[in-house]
Scaffold this active site. Sequence first.
Site, mmCIF file in Angstrom:
data_model
loop_
_atom_site.group_PDB
_atom_site.id
_atom_site.type_symbol
_atom_site.label_atom_id
_atom_site.label_comp_id
_atom_site.label_asym_id
_atom_site.label_seq_id
_atom_site.Cartn_x
_atom_site.Cartn_y
_atom_site.Cartn_z
ATOM 1 N N HIS A 1 5.773 38.021 34.050
ATOM 2 C CA HIS A 1 5.633 38.808 32.550
ATOM 3 C C HIS A 1 7.036 39.484 32.554
ATOM 4 O O HIS A 1 7.676 39.494 31.739
ATOM 5 C CB HIS A 1 4.398 39.826 32.568
ATOM 6 C CG HIS A 1 4.577 40.350 31.167
ATOM 7 N ND1 HIS A 1 4.257 39.780 30.167
ATOM 8 C CD2 HIS A 1 4.381 41.646 31.001
ATOM 9 C CE1 HIS A 1 4.024 40.705 29.267
ATOM 10 N NE2 HIS A 1 4.394 41.909 29.646
ATOM 11 N N CYS B 1 0.671 42.039 24.136
ATOM 12 C CA CYS B 1 1.552 41.052 24.683
ATOM 13 C C CYS B 1 0.916 39.805 25.474
ATOM 14 O O CYS B 1 1.407 39.039 26.139
ATOM 15 C CB CYS B 1 2.792 41.820 25.802
ATOM 16 S SG CYS B 1 3.297 43.207 24.568
ATOM 17 N N HIS C 1 11.523 40.078 24.674
ATOM 18 C CA HIS C 1 9.906 40.160 24.987
ATOM 19 C C HIS C 1 9.299 39.562 23.579
ATOM 20 O O HIS C 1 9.175 40.407 22.572
ATOM 21 C CB HIS C 1 9.567 41.346 25.214
ATOM 22 C CG HIS C 1 8.149 41.335 25.696
ATOM 23 N ND1 HIS C 1 7.340 40.416 25.579
ATOM 24 C CD2 HIS C 1 7.376 42.478 26.160
ATOM 25 C CE1 HIS C 1 6.037 40.463 25.901
ATOM 26 N NE2 HIS C 1 6.093 42.049 26.291
#
Lengths: 407, 88
Positions: free
Chosen positions: A301, A163, A335
């Site tokens: 995030h 990520c 995400h």
Amino acid sequence: MKRVVITGLGAVSPLGTDVPALMQGIEEGKSAVRYMDGWNQYTGLRSLVGAPAKVVNEKLIPRTIRRSMGRMSIFSVQAADQAFADSGINREMISSGRIGCIVGSTMGSSQSLNDAFELMLPEKDLTCLPAMKFFQCVSHTAAMNVAHYLGLTGYVMATSAACASGLQAVGAGYDLIRLGKQDAMLCGGAEELHPTVTGSFDILFATSANFNHEPEKTPRPFDANRDGLVCGEGSGILLLEEYEHAVERKARIYAEIIGYHTCGSGVHVSQSNKDSIIGCFRHALKDAGIGPEDVDYINAHATATIHGDKEEAEAIREVFGGFVPVSSLKGYIGHTLGASGSIELIASLIMMDKECIYPTRNLESVSHDCEGIYHVMNKLNKKINILFKNCFAFGGINASIVCKKLK
Amino acid sequence: MTEQEIIKLTNQVFEESFEIEKEKLKPEMNIFQDLGLDSLDIVDLVVALQNKFGVKIRNDDRIKNIRTLGDIYKFVLSLKAEGASPSL
């Protein structure tokens, strides 16, 4: 060291096929999260939601170039094309060797990997494999395809840090240009939604599973009822350029990158760690030559996992206190994993340009363990001089980047 | 399977796998110069022909001599004559 600015943006996201569509969706408070038909056939998959992006106009890419592309490469090529056009850089520069690309992702195309194994494994027969599967499955597939499509002859690299891949790509491009190795770099991330991808988080109980029949209510970053992340897909690509080069050609400059840091936690492979995040923040601020009080907006995030959001909120509280506005965009687009850093950085740069901060969608009641920071819960009109973007990844990897608006 | 059926199925491979217009699919067409295939496409052509005709031809040296679409029709016909596959 040379100065580095951002002069082009491109994105294919769950909210649409370009940057205006992404920003319009966020402005309207839309959620791209959907119930994923067919996912209920997977035994043990608890999370049946995702934020898919549409593949459109792929036939505009010539077949001999498109044949090595899975979905994620198509997204990244289209985003890179947009960023390149947005920058206005002369096409003649492409073959100069002074422009390259870094495009990161967790892995190669998940659909292509799945297809390759399904073809090969039942009979353990390699003769069933088409030639192009390899090129769609490799970890640098997005970078390779962007370079091939545009004809780039400079640096071609792929970051692979789950990520944090997209933000690491931007950071690595920043380093290359400030060291004088390249004049411009197309940088960002790409990712592909697939039940095996969501499944890899699901078996670790990191996904949202309580909102399968109310998909728009998840993910819920920093919220008391958050229950995990929702996977998305797409690509965000930024064109980074050496400052003098951009000024000389009178380019539109979105912002200057003034600081970057990435580091490992050295503690745990899956759980975010507050202390290492704090270290990352402080190194990025030091690299930028600013203090925490100089930051006007933090794009978090915050994926809506129980542990990750808490660690990030605690780290922000310790370093920045409670006065810097913070929001997460995961509630709009899910995400997007390796693409998240670059897609969300692009959205943050547009916020900087529009002098407004979009709120954390689905944040209705701040979780007690995420309190003490300035959560943006409604659209906030505010001048952003300096923005701070975070990404954290499995493997204990942290990354933060600092961008400054040019006067 | 008749010769016409073989031609039809082979042409389908070129339309489906290589996006070549039906009008271009004539026996005299060179698959490299006229139809634009390259060495990577040949790997995919072999896989597609295997799937279409139910044959195993990956290690057949005769593939190396194929230049035209007509050569492929003849190759598949010869496989049929040899009884290479029950589906032929």
